[in-house]
Design a protein around this motif. Sequence first.
Motif, PDB file in Angstrom:
ATOM      1  N   ASP A  65      36.585  37.597  29.689  1.00 13.66           N
ATOM      2  CA  ASP A  65      35.397  37.739  30.549  1.00 13.66           C
ATOM      3  C   ASP A  65      35.765  37.868  32.033  1.00 13.66           C
ATOM      4  O   ASP A  65      34.896  37.848  32.884  1.00 13.66           O
ATOM      5  CB  ASP A  65      34.445  36.549  30.335  1.00 13.66           C
ATOM      6  N   GLU A  66      37.041  38.009  32.337  1.00 12.76           N
ATOM      7  CA  GLU A  66      37.471  38.088  33.742  1.00 12.76           C
ATOM      8  C   GLU A  66      37.661  39.557  34.121  1.00 12.76           C
ATOM      9  O   GLU A  66      38.669  40.175  33.789  1.00 12.76           O
ATOM     10  CB  GLU A  66      38.743  37.256  33.940  1.00 12.76           C
ATOM     11  N   LEU A  67      36.641  40.099  34.804  1.00 12.34           N
ATOM     12  CA  LEU A  67      36.498  41.563  34.885  1.00 12.34           C
ATOM     13  C   LEU A  67      37.048  42.206  36.147  1.00 12.34           C
ATOM     14  O   LEU A  67      37.317  43.416  36.148  1.00 12.34           O
ATOM     15  CB  LEU A  67      35.015  41.926  34.725  1.00 12.34           C
ATOM     16  N   ASN A  68      37.190  41.454  37.238  1.00  9.08           N
ATOM     17  CA  ASN A  68      37.655  42.101  38.475  1.00  9.08           C
ATOM     18  C   ASN A  68      38.955  42.875  38.257  1.00  9.08           C
ATOM     19  O   ASN A  68      39.129  43.968  38.785  1.00  9.08           O
ATOM     20  CB  ASN A  68      37.863  41.069  39.593  1.00  9.08           C
ATOM     21  N   ILE A 152      33.794  31.043  33.939  1.00  7.58           N
ATOM     22  CA  ILE A 152      32.370  31.350  34.072  1.00  7.58           C
ATOM     23  C   ILE A 152      31.693  30.361  35.041  1.00  7.58           C
ATOM     24  O   ILE A 152      31.961  29.159  34.996  1.00  7.58           O
ATOM     25  CB  ILE A 152      31.681  31.386  32.689  1.00  7.58           C
ATOM     26  N   HIS A 153      30.882  30.883  35.948  1.00 10.12           N
ATOM     27  CA  HIS A 153      30.181  30.125  37.002  1.00 10.12           C
ATOM     28  C   HIS A 153      31.109  29.525  38.057  1.00 10.12           C
ATOM     29  O   HIS A 153      30.684  28.693  38.850  1.00 10.12           O
ATOM     30  CB  HIS A 153      29.300  29.005  36.416  1.00 10.12           C
ATOM     31  N   ARG A 154      32.384  29.907  38.039  1.00 11.72           N
ATOM     32  CA  ARG A 154      33.312  29.396  39.053  1.00 11.72           C
ATOM     33  C   ARG A 154      33.870  30.565  39.834  1.00 11.72           C
ATOM     34  O   ARG A 154      34.376  31.511  39.243  1.00 11.72           O
ATOM     35  CB  ARG A 154      34.488  28.667  38.400  1.00 11.72           C
ATOM     36  N   ASP A 155      33.790  30.463  41.137  1.00 12.90           N
ATOM     37  CA  ASP A 155      34.214  31.546  42.017  1.00 12.90           C
ATOM     38  C   ASP A 155      35.505  31.146  42.717  1.00 12.90           C
ATOM     39  O   ASP A 155      35.608  30.025  43.220  1.00 12.90           O
ATOM     40  CB  ASP A 155      33.098  31.775  43.048  1.00 12.90           C
ATOM     41  N   ASN A 156      36.477  32.050  42.736  1.00 15.38           N
ATOM     42  CA  ASN A 156      37.737  31.764  43.427  1.00 15.38           C
ATOM     43  C   ASN A 156      37.889  32.629  44.670  1.00 15.38           C
ATOM     44  O   ASN A 156      37.649  33.843  44.611  1.00 15.38           O
ATOM     45  CB  ASN A 156      38.925  32.032  42.506  1.00 15.38           C
ATOM     46  N   LEU A 157      38.318  32.021  45.753  1.00 16.60           N
ATOM     47  CA  LEU A 157      38.762  32.780  46.917  1.00 16.60           C
ATOM     48  C   LEU A 157      40.011  33.560  46.484  1.00 16.60           C
ATOM     49  O   LEU A 157      40.846  33.009  45.764  1.00 16.60           O
ATOM     50  CB  LEU A 157      39.144  31.786  48.020  1.00 16.60           C
ATOM     51  N   THR A 204      50.222  35.392  39.536  1.00 16.26           N
ATOM     52  CA  THR A 204      48.835  35.496  39.090  1.00 16.26           C
ATOM     53  C   THR A 204      47.955  35.706  40.311  1.00 16.26           C
ATOM     54  O   THR A 204      48.073  34.960  41.283  1.00 16.26           O
ATOM     55  CB  THR A 204      48.414  34.196  38.377  1.00 16.26           C
ATOM     56  N   TYR A 205      47.095  36.724  40.246  1.00 17.35           N
ATOM     57  CA  TYR A 205      46.080  36.914  41.295  1.00 17.35           C
ATOM     58  C   TYR A 205      44.774  36.370  40.747  1.00 17.35           C
ATOM     59  O   TYR A 205      44.316  36.798  39.688  1.00 17.35           O
ATOM     60  CB  TYR A 205      45.957  38.396  41.636  1.00 17.35           C
ATOM     61  N   GLU A 206      44.206  35.406  41.453  1.00 19.75           N
ATOM     62  CA  GLU A 206      42.934  34.783  41.068  1.00 19.75           C
ATOM     63  C   GLU A 206      41.909  35.164  42.112  1.00 19.75           C
ATOM     64  O   GLU A 206      42.095  34.857  43.292  1.00 19.75           O
ATOM     65  CB  GLU A 206      43.077  33.253  41.106  1.00 19.75           C
ATOM     66  N   ALA A 207      40.828  35.816  41.711  1.00 23.24           N
ATOM     67  CA  ALA A 207      39.817  36.189  42.705  1.00 23.24           C
ATOM     68  C   ALA A 207      38.480  36.446  42.043  1.00 23.24           C
ATOM     69  O   ALA A 207      38.395  37.222  41.090  1.00 23.24           O
ATOM     70  CB  ALA A 207      40.263  37.435  43.467  1.00 23.24           C
ATOM     71  N   GLY A 208      37.442  35.784  42.558  1.00 23.90           N
ATOM     72  CA  GLY A 208      36.089  36.016  42.079  1.00 23.90           C
ATOM     73  C   GLY A 208      35.741  35.171  40.872  1.00 23.90           C
ATOM     74  O   GLY A 208      36.381  34.156  40.591  1.00 23.90           O
ATOM     75  N   GLU A 209      34.734  35.642  40.156  1.00 28.16           N
ATOM     76  CA  GLU A 209      34.085  34.856  39.112  1.00 28.16           C
ATOM     77  C   GLU A 209      34.076  35.655  37.811  1.00 28.16           C
ATOM     78  O   GLU A 209      34.018  36.882  37.840  1.00 28.16           O
ATOM     79  CB  GLU A 209      32.644  34.603  39.596  1.00 28.16           C
ATOM     80  N   ALA A 210      34.095  34.967  36.680  1.00 29.87           N
ATOM     81  CA  ALA A 210      34.020  35.654  35.381  1.00 29.87           C
ATOM     82  C   ALA A 210      32.699  36.418  35.265  1.00 29.87           C
ATOM     83  O   ALA A 210      31.681  36.030  35.848  1.00 29.87           O
ATOM     84  CB  ALA A 210      34.137  34.640  34.251  1.00 29.87           C
ATOM     85  N   LEU A 211      32.719  37.514  34.531  1.00 33.33           N
ATOM     86  CA  LEU A 211      31.536  38.336  34.235  1.00 33.33           C
ATOM     87  C   LEU A 211      30.858  38.938  35.459  1.00 33.33           C
ATOM     88  O   LEU A 211      29.696  39.327  35.405  1.00 33.33           O
ATOM     89  CB  LEU A 211      30.499  37.541  33.417  1.00 33.33           C
ATOM     90  N   ARG A 212      31.569  38.995  36.578  1.00 29.13           N
ATOM     91  CA  ARG A 212      31.017  39.612  37.792  1.00 29.13           C
ATOM     92  C   ARG A 212      32.070  40.488  38.434  1.00 29.13           C
ATOM     93  O   ARG A 212      33.257  40.199  38.348  1.00 29.13           O
ATOM     94  CB  ARG A 212      30.612  38.534  38.816  1.00 29.13           C
ATOM     95  N   CYS A 217      37.147  41.203  46.432  1.00 34.87           N
ATOM     96  CA  CYS A 217      38.229  40.734  45.555  1.00 34.87           C
ATOM     97  C   CYS A 217      38.944  41.920  44.913  1.00 34.87           C
ATOM     98  O   CYS A 217      40.162  41.908  44.729  1.00 34.87           O
ATOM     99  CB  CYS A 217      37.678  39.833  44.451  1.00 34.87           C
ATOM    100  N   ILE A 218      38.177  42.945  44.558  1.00 41.38           N
ATOM    101  CA  ILE A 218      38.753  44.131  43.915  1.00 41.38           C
ATOM    102  C   ILE A 218      39.620  44.899  44.911  1.00 41.38           C
ATOM    103  O   ILE A 218      40.761  45.258  44.624  1.00 41.38           O
ATOM    104  CB  ILE A 218      37.630  45.023  43.324  1.00 41.38           C
TER     105      ILE A 218
END
Length: 352
Positions: A65-68, A152-157, A204-212, A217-218
């Motif tokens: 579900d991690e779409l970015n 899901i529902h968690r946003d990463n800088l 690992t690049y972590e950015a944004g939120e699942a399903l969004r 971030c992109i």
Amino acid sequence: MKNSREPKNTPFEINGITVQPGTRAKVELPLAQLYTQTPLNVPIHVIHGRKPGPVFMVSAAIHGDELNGVEIIRRLLRHSALKNLSGTVLAVPVVNVFGFIHKSRYLPDRRDLNRCFPGSETGSLGARMAWQFKTQVLDRVSYAVDLHTGAIHRDNLPQIRANLSNEDTGAMANAFGVPVVINSVLGEGTLREVAEAQGIPVITYEAGEALRFDESCIRAGVKGVLNVMHHLGMTGSRRTKAPREPYIARSSSWVRAERDGVFLSLVALGAWIKSGDLIGRISSPFGGDDVDIISPASGILVGRNNLPLVNEGEALYHIARFEEVSEVAESLEVFTSDIEDGPTQSGQLPIV
Ligand SMILES: [Zn+2]
């Protein structure tokens, strides 16, 4: 004349397909099947340069579900920097195809594919998929970037997580070009841990939120992957300026909900928080007293819960601590405006 003396690349073979130097191919790796017995292939884009160089993997949606990262790879594949390549890019937009079609982080048996590595030929569904992916793709790779978002529902800088005790991994983390780097040695069974154990540097690049999708971030992700490829000597001269040195977090911790209720956040991702600051409230939907959330630490907000309905103990804020926190805050401001005002990459229309 000069060109004739340049070393030539040899053909690249994967899954029975031969890719000639200077060409591209989409290889369908048969990793699983639906119970309708329809094959569920994992498409791998192979961009094989005319000149020799490293084999670089960029992968996304190992959490389905991690779409970015899926969009980062789509833009990367259209980028002109890939036209004159030294080495080989293996781009895997969706590793966990099962999770992707179900809009889920997990596999159908509720396992996390990113805890199933290195896997085995005779183990669980996840172990078998991990094993196939490892032996057919990962073992061929010399460097990798794995793209993730918050759950899901968690946003990463936008941030890099990497094992900085490996010098080559640290250099890739620096080259990516986002201001925040978190030194993390990952738990058992992750792709990153297994790759690092066999000498393949992975960040690992972590950015944004699942399903969004998140446009900033992109953009930062496409730019970061290109920066790493440039650092590895795979692409020619850079058109944009070299990124600033990132800041490495000393440590990081989560602030959790002290009671159940409705969560109101008073700080945004990237905020510079001081210990003792009021950063949020938990209220009751049916009246009664609010409870203030006071920050127990000073640092930068690198992760946040976005769902207002919380239970006691739930993770609300992820705060990273730095030696030079004011510099990080300033660097983030410059970075954010550069990304927002900069190109979408590959001439894409921005997602808003
Ligand atoms: Zn993830």
